[in-house]
Scaffold this active site. Sequence first.
Site, PDB file in Angstrom:
ATOM      1  N   GLY A  54       0.843  -1.195   0.000  1.00  0.00           N
ATOM      2  CA  GLY A  54       0.000   0.000   0.000  1.00  0.00           C
ATOM      3  C   GLY A  54       0.877   1.243   0.000  1.00  0.00           C
ATOM      4  O   GLY A  54       2.105   1.160   0.100  1.00  0.00           O
ATOM      5  N   GLN A  55       0.230   2.406  -0.088  1.00  0.00           N
ATOM      6  CA  GLN A  55       1.042   3.629  -0.177  1.00  0.00           C
ATOM      7  C   GLN A  55       1.817   3.888   1.115  1.00  0.00           C
ATOM      8  O   GLN A  55       2.991   4.242   1.081  1.00  0.00           O
ATOM      9  CB  GLN A  55       0.248   4.836  -0.632  1.00  0.00           C
ATOM     10  CG  GLN A  55      -1.034   5.127   0.088  1.00  0.00           C
ATOM     11  CD  GLN A  55      -1.596   6.502  -0.298  1.00  0.00           C
ATOM     12  OE1 GLN A  55      -0.961   7.259  -1.033  1.00  0.00           O
ATOM     13  NE2 GLN A  55      -2.754   6.823   0.227  1.00  0.00           N
ATOM     14  N   LEU A  56       1.211   3.658   2.266  1.00  0.00           N
ATOM     15  CA  LEU A  56       1.956   3.872   3.513  1.00  0.00           C
ATOM     16  C   LEU A  56       2.918   2.711   3.799  1.00  0.00           C
ATOM     17  O   LEU A  56       4.067   2.928   4.169  1.00  0.00           O
ATOM     18  CB  LEU A  56       0.983   4.049   4.690  1.00  0.00           C
ATOM     19  CG  LEU A  56       1.650   4.274   6.039  1.00  0.00           C
ATOM     20  CD1 LEU A  56       2.537   5.524   6.025  1.00  0.00           C
ATOM     21  CD2 LEU A  56       0.611   4.392   7.156  1.00  0.00           C
ATOM     22  N   ASP A  86      -2.234 -12.519   4.732  1.00  0.00           N
ATOM     23  CA  ASP A  86      -3.603 -12.002   4.825  1.00  0.00           C
ATOM     24  C   ASP A  86      -3.887 -11.840   6.318  1.00  0.00           C
ATOM     25  O   ASP A  86      -3.947 -12.830   7.065  1.00  0.00           O
ATOM     26  CB  ASP A  86      -4.544 -13.031   4.175  1.00  0.00           C
ATOM     27  CG  ASP A  86      -6.007 -12.627   4.298  1.00  0.00           C
ATOM     28  OD1 ASP A  86      -6.315 -11.667   5.030  1.00  0.00           O
ATOM     29  OD2 ASP A  86      -6.841 -13.293   3.666  1.00  0.00           O
ATOM     30  N   ALA A  96      -5.144  -2.425   5.457  1.00  0.00           N
ATOM     31  CA  ALA A  96      -6.493  -1.910   5.748  1.00  0.00           C
ATOM     32  C   ALA A  96      -7.369  -2.047   4.518  1.00  0.00           C
ATOM     33  O   ALA A  96      -6.874  -2.134   3.400  1.00  0.00           O
ATOM     34  CB  ALA A  96      -6.414  -0.438   6.168  1.00  0.00           C
ATOM     35  N   THR A 142      -7.303   6.134  11.642  1.00  0.00           N
ATOM     36  CA  THR A 142      -7.758   7.227  10.770  1.00  0.00           C
ATOM     37  C   THR A 142      -8.530   8.340  11.485  1.00  0.00           C
ATOM     38  O   THR A 142      -9.169   8.110  12.514  1.00  0.00           O
ATOM     39  CB  THR A 142      -8.676   6.624   9.682  1.00  0.00           C
ATOM     40  OG1 THR A 142      -9.266   7.671   8.919  1.00  0.00           O
ATOM     41  CG2 THR A 142      -9.818   5.800  10.283  1.00  0.00           C
ATOM     42  N   TYR A 181     -16.397   2.512   7.014  1.00  0.00           N
ATOM     43  CA  TYR A 181     -14.931   2.518   7.127  1.00  0.00           C
ATOM     44  C   TYR A 181     -14.513   3.026   8.507  1.00  0.00           C
ATOM     45  O   TYR A 181     -13.723   2.389   9.205  1.00  0.00           O
ATOM     46  CB  TYR A 181     -14.343   3.383   6.013  1.00  0.00           C
ATOM     47  CG  TYR A 181     -12.874   3.698   6.159  1.00  0.00           C
ATOM     48  CD1 TYR A 181     -11.900   2.735   5.904  1.00  0.00           C
ATOM     49  CD2 TYR A 181     -12.446   4.972   6.539  1.00  0.00           C
ATOM     50  CE1 TYR A 181     -10.546   3.033   6.036  1.00  0.00           C
ATOM     51  CE2 TYR A 181     -11.095   5.285   6.662  1.00  0.00           C
ATOM     52  CZ  TYR A 181     -10.162   4.312   6.411  1.00  0.00           C
ATOM     53  OH  TYR A 181      -8.820   4.614   6.545  1.00  0.00           O
ATOM     54  N   LYS A 228     -12.721   0.868  11.440  1.00  0.00           N
ATOM     55  CA  LYS A 228     -11.391   1.264  11.914  1.00  0.00           C
ATOM     56  C   LYS A 228     -11.406   1.496  13.425  1.00  0.00           C
ATOM     57  O   LYS A 228     -10.456   1.134  14.133  1.00  0.00           O
ATOM     58  CB  LYS A 228     -10.903   2.519  11.179  1.00  0.00           C
ATOM     59  CG  LYS A 228     -10.572   2.325   9.711  1.00  0.00           C
ATOM     60  CD  LYS A 228      -9.355   1.449   9.458  1.00  0.00           C
ATOM     61  CE  LYS A 228      -8.055   2.100   9.895  1.00  0.00           C
ATOM     62  NZ  LYS A 228      -6.877   1.230   9.571  1.00  0.00           N
ATOM     63  N   TRP A 278      -5.524  12.110   5.391  1.00  0.00           N
ATOM     64  CA  TRP A 278      -5.226  12.715   4.082  1.00  0.00           C
ATOM     65  C   TRP A 278      -3.851  12.284   3.555  1.00  0.00           C
ATOM     66  O   TRP A 278      -2.989  13.121   3.238  1.00  0.00           O
ATOM     67  CB  TRP A 278      -5.303  14.236   4.171  1.00  0.00           C
ATOM     68  CG  TRP A 278      -6.664  14.808   4.424  1.00  0.00           C
ATOM     69  CD1 TRP A 278      -7.706  14.233   5.097  1.00  0.00           C
ATOM     70  CD2 TRP A 278      -7.141  16.098   4.004  1.00  0.00           C
ATOM     71  NE1 TRP A 278      -8.791  15.071   5.125  1.00  0.00           N
ATOM     72  CE2 TRP A 278      -8.479  16.223   4.460  1.00  0.00           C
ATOM     73  CE3 TRP A 278      -6.569  17.156   3.297  1.00  0.00           C
ATOM     74  CZ2 TRP A 278      -9.242  17.379   4.229  1.00  0.00           C
ATOM     75  CZ3 TRP A 278      -7.337  18.299   3.077  1.00  0.00           C
ATOM     76  CH2 TRP A 278      -8.650  18.404   3.529  1.00  0.00           C
TER      77      TRP A 278
HETATM   78  N1  LIG Z   1      -5.129   6.935   2.582  1.00  0.00           N
HETATM   79  C1  LIG Z   1      -5.510   7.825   3.483  1.00  0.00           C
HETATM   80  O1  LIG Z   1      -5.802   8.978   3.170  1.00  0.00           O
HETATM   81  C2  LIG Z   1      -5.585   7.435   4.936  1.00  0.00           C
HETATM   82  C3  LIG Z   1      -6.084   8.371   5.850  1.00  0.00           C
HETATM   83  C4  LIG Z   1      -6.148   8.028   7.195  1.00  0.00           C
HETATM   84  C5  LIG Z   1      -5.706   6.797   7.612  1.00  0.00           C
HETATM   85  N2  LIG Z   1      -5.238   5.899   6.703  1.00  0.00           N
HETATM   86  C6  LIG Z   1      -4.803   4.600   7.202  1.00  0.00           C
HETATM   87  O2  LIG Z   1      -3.458   4.423   6.826  1.00  0.00           O
HETATM   88  C7  LIG Z   1      -3.196   3.039   6.659  1.00  0.00           C
HETATM   89  C8  LIG Z   1      -2.546   2.798   5.316  1.00  0.00           C
HETATM   90  O3  LIG Z   1      -3.411   3.237   4.295  1.00  0.00           O
HETATM   91  P1  LIG Z   1      -2.924   3.400   2.776  1.00  0.00           P
HETATM   92  O4  LIG Z   1      -3.362   4.734   2.340  1.00  0.00           O
HETATM   93  O5  LIG Z   1      -1.504   3.011   2.654  1.00  0.00           O
HETATM   94  O6  LIG Z   1      -3.889   2.323   2.093  1.00  0.00           O
HETATM   95  P2  LIG Z   1      -3.650   1.418   0.827  1.00  0.00           P
HETATM   96  O7  LIG Z   1      -2.699   2.078  -0.119  1.00  0.00           O
HETATM   97  O8  LIG Z   1      -5.010   1.059   0.353  1.00  0.00           O
HETATM   98  O9  LIG Z   1      -2.941   0.144   1.422  1.00  0.00           O
HETATM   99  C9  LIG Z   1      -3.619  -0.782   2.204  1.00  0.00           C
HETATM  100  C10 LIG Z   1      -2.974  -2.111   1.999  1.00  0.00           C
HETATM  101  O10 LIG Z   1      -3.667  -3.059   2.798  1.00  0.00           O
HETATM  102  C11 LIG Z   1      -3.543  -4.280   2.134  1.00  0.00           C
HETATM  103  N3  LIG Z   1      -4.583  -5.214   2.525  1.00  0.00           N
HETATM  104  C12 LIG Z   1      -5.900  -5.201   2.235  1.00  0.00           C
HETATM  105  N4  LIG Z   1      -6.489  -6.286   2.740  1.00  0.00           N
HETATM  106  C13 LIG Z   1      -5.537  -7.007   3.363  1.00  0.00           C
HETATM  107  C14 LIG Z   1      -5.519  -8.233   4.055  1.00  0.00           C
HETATM  108  N5  LIG Z   1      -6.629  -8.955   4.232  1.00  0.00           N
HETATM  109  N6  LIG Z   1      -4.353  -8.662   4.563  1.00  0.00           N
HETATM  110  C15 LIG Z   1      -3.214  -7.941   4.392  1.00  0.00           C
HETATM  111  N7  LIG Z   1      -3.155  -6.792   3.725  1.00  0.00           N
HETATM  112  C16 LIG Z   1      -4.314  -6.328   3.223  1.00  0.00           C
HETATM  113  C17 LIG Z   1      -3.677  -3.973   0.666  1.00  0.00           C
HETATM  114  O11 LIG Z   1      -2.957  -4.960  -0.025  1.00  0.00           O
HETATM  115  P3  LIG Z   1      -3.365  -5.444  -1.507  1.00  0.00           P
HETATM  116  O12 LIG Z   1      -3.459  -4.215  -2.336  1.00  0.00           O
HETATM  117  O13 LIG Z   1      -2.270  -6.348  -1.872  1.00  0.00           O
HETATM  118  O14 LIG Z   1      -4.698  -6.113  -1.353  1.00  0.00           O
HETATM  119  C18 LIG Z   1      -3.032  -2.608   0.539  1.00  0.00           C
HETATM  120  O15 LIG Z   1      -1.750  -2.687   0.002  1.00  0.00           O
HETATM  121  C19 LIG Z   1      -4.541   2.337   6.848  1.00  0.00           C
HETATM  122  O16 LIG Z   1      -4.636   1.888   8.167  1.00  0.00           O
HETATM  123  C20 LIG Z   1      -5.561   3.432   6.609  1.00  0.00           C
HETATM  124  O17 LIG Z   1      -6.758   3.158   7.287  1.00  0.00           O
HETATM  125  C21 LIG Z   1      -5.158   6.199   5.377  1.00  0.00           C
END
Ligand SMILES: NC(=O)c1ccc[n+]([C@@H]2O[C@H](COP(=O)([O-])OP(=O)(O)OC[C@H]3O[C@@H](n4cnc5c(N)ncnc54)[C@H](OP(=O)(O)O)[C@@H]3O)[C@@H](O)[C@H]2O)c1
Length: 303
Positions: free
Chosen positions: A14-16, A40, A67, A108, A132, A136, A157
């Site tokens: 994922g991005q983070l 998983d 997530a 989040t 969501y 969370k 964000w």
């Molecule tokens: N993006 C935002 O703006 C934002 C804001 C506030 C908080 N957050 C939090 O920051 C964290 C990282 O978010 P992100 O933006 O990096 O999200 P992301 O890019 O969607 O990455 C989430 C990762 O979780 C993986 N995932 C999904 N289902 C899974 C499973 N069953 N087992 C293991 N891995 C799994 C996905 O892998 P696959 O792609 O391989 O399925 C994906 O790479 C999360 O906790 C999110 O709630 C994000």
Amino acid sequence: MTQRLALLVTGARGQLGSAVAEQARAAGHSVTVVGSAELDVTDADAVEDAVATLHGGARAVVINCAAHTAVDAAETDVAAAAAVNEDGPANLAAACARHGVQLVHVSTDYVFAGDATVPYEPGDATAPRSVYGRTKLAGERAVLAALPGAHVVRTAWVYGRHGSNFVSTMVRLEREHATVRVVDDQRGSPTWTADLAAGLVELAGRADLPGGVLHATNSGSTTWYEFARAVFTEVGADPGRVQPCGTAEFPRPAPRPQYSVLSGAAWTAAGLTPLRPWREALHQAMSLGGFGPTQSGVHPAAP
Ligand SMILES: NC(=O)c1ccc[n+]([C@@H]2O[C@H](COP(=O)([O-])OP(=O)(O)OC[C@H]3O[C@@H](n4cnc5c(N)ncnc54)[C@H](OP(=O)(O)O)[C@@H]3O)[C@@H](O)[C@H]2O)c1
């Protein structure tokens, strides 16, 4: 670096997660990187195996970046969101508790109602308005119930080089349209994955801190409209091509918090390095490129 850690980064594609893996390696830690294909988090047995074998003589920490982040889709696929956002962290926390492993779990701003007028502190009342956000929040609670010493870090964000996010979308829209309309009535703190990742790795290294919830975002706040104008400025485009509009113009299945600025006071009080102002972070992030073909004038597909 004070102590070399054995780190397990989940959701690492994922991005983070990808930024955390990069920062953890740069800090010299022993890093195991797993995407959903390798681990998983909803599979309790697989989580148990991964956590049980982590130590290898070093202090072990899991940084959970996995997530279900499809905020609108979650409104109708509640089970999928709950499995990853609640059961997954619960599995990780239980396994960490059994094996003496620390857990840093990412959450989040969507756990809040978004009707505040001053930055949210970690102890403020939560009232998520989307599936969501609710899943969370349930994940946060499951983590702290199973492992009270865990660190739950709420952020907001988020944008980074990997994956689709607001910055990459604005870079694309700037190329495709003369003008874009962007909501000006939601306020938050844009957060660059590299800065947040460095903070999470720093937190992982702190064995002395009591468990609980912390907030970590780049500092300051803005609206999506102002954020879009800043992206246009960074790519050398006229920010006047961004036009403000209201949330009502873009109805979405999941309601968004109107105000979700998170206070970093507890983070700083814990002796953790404050994240820099969001505008500075955006400038550095975009000067490194990777958000789209306009960056650095080089198309990613070019030889
Ligand atoms: N993006 C935002 O703006 C934002 C804001 C506030 C908080 N957050 C939090 O920051 C964290 C990282 O978010 P992100 O933006 O990096 O999200 P992301 O890019 O969607 O990455 C989430 C990762 O979780 C993986 N995932 C999904 N289902 C899974 C499973 N069953 N087992 C293991 N891995 C799994 C996905 O892998 P696959 O792609 O391989 O399925 C994906 O790479 C999360 O906790 C999110 O709630 C994000």
